[in-house]
Design a protein around this motif. Sequence first.
Motif, PDB file in Angstrom:
ATOM      1  N   LYS A  84      -1.145  52.465  -0.522  1.00  0.00           N
ATOM      2  CA  LYS A  84      -1.695  50.833   0.249  1.00  0.00           C
ATOM      3  C   LYS A  84      -0.898  49.323  -0.263  1.00  0.00           C
ATOM      4  N   SER A  86       1.537  46.183  -0.145  1.00  0.00           N
ATOM      5  CA  SER A  86       1.354  45.609   0.943  1.00  0.00           C
ATOM      6  C   SER A  86       2.333  44.546   1.333  1.00  0.00           C
ATOM      7  N   ILE A 105       1.761  54.197   6.918  1.00  0.00           N
ATOM      8  CA  ILE A 105       0.137  53.890   8.112  1.00  0.00           C
ATOM      9  C   ILE A 105      -0.320  55.377   8.129  1.00  0.00           C
ATOM     10  N   GLU A 111      -6.279  50.518  15.835  1.00  0.00           N
ATOM     11  CA  GLU A 111      -7.099  49.217  15.187  1.00  0.00           C
ATOM     12  C   GLU A 111      -5.784  49.822  14.175  1.00  0.00           C
ATOM     13  N   ASP A 112      -5.810  51.311  13.367  1.00  0.00           N
ATOM     14  CA  ASP A 112      -5.067  51.260  12.474  1.00  0.00           C
ATOM     15  C   ASP A 112      -4.296  51.489  12.692  1.00  0.00           C
ATOM     16  N   ARG A 114      -2.626  49.139  15.238  1.00  0.00           N
ATOM     17  CA  ARG A 114      -1.538  47.452  15.211  1.00  0.00           C
ATOM     18  C   ARG A 114      -2.268  47.149  13.814  1.00  0.00           C
ATOM     19  N   SER A 115      -2.538  48.110  12.560  1.00  0.00           N
ATOM     20  CA  SER A 115      -2.042  47.634  11.568  1.00  0.00           C
ATOM     21  C   SER A 115      -0.742  47.434  10.965  1.00  0.00           C
ATOM     22  N   ALA A 118       1.465  44.312  10.712  1.00  0.00           N
ATOM     23  CA  ALA A 118       1.945  43.737   9.758  1.00  0.00           C
ATOM     24  C   ALA A 118       3.372  43.441   9.194  1.00  0.00           C
ATOM     25  N   TYR A 155      -0.455  50.435  19.489  1.00  0.00           N
ATOM     26  CA  TYR A 155       1.147  49.028  18.718  1.00  0.00           C
ATOM     27  C   TYR A 155       1.889  48.314  19.041  1.00  0.00           C
TER      28      TYR A 155
END
Length: 213
Positions: A84, A86, A105, A111-112, A114-115, A118, A155
């Motif tokens: 996890k 950051s 990831i 949605e996953d 797209r994360s 970050a 993505y």
Amino acid sequence: MDVKICGLRTPEAVEATAASGASHIGLNFFPPSPRSVTPEEAKELVRHVPEGVKVVALVVDADDALLDAIWTNVHPDIFQLHGKESPDRVREIKARYGVSVMKAIRVAEAEDARSAEAYDGIADVILFDAKPPKDKDKLPGGNGLIFDWVALQAYRGKTPWMLAGGLDASNVAEAIRVTGTKAVDTASGAEDAPGVKNPDKIRAFVNAALQAD
């Protein structure tokens, strides 16, 4: 096409992977995994890696002590962060060791995927892997699970990416066709049992991926 075989534990598996034409070998430093090795064990394994094949060190939320031990013994080309971590932690590791970082990831839905955005401009590579079910979440990867590849259409990041998650010689060509990926990764798809690589399955996976490109 980049092809990575992950979770190698023996010189024979390393040599078979390199001889097959794979571009990356993955060493797992997450102790709960049946594929894990210690930094000292890995030091011996990398002696069998020829020039031109990249060494990837997989860790899960590793502290600096473990990363330092891996760096001292292995000097990997890439740290694969499969926990996890950051974006700030990714930056920190890149700055500390001056090597590329791959951020995993875990994907179950759009949605996953797209994360991963970050980590744009921070990670060098994104690895999209299947999100494990809650009863298997002690192992964040290598569970032999496939996710819905269509989710990756969400993505929009600019970071290059690699596809993992239940890939083997029988489905990797279809995965490449559906997703358009230029890099694939397997662990369980080249094994007879967790942590036990089969040279024939390694060769079959690499050949299938390269022929599909």
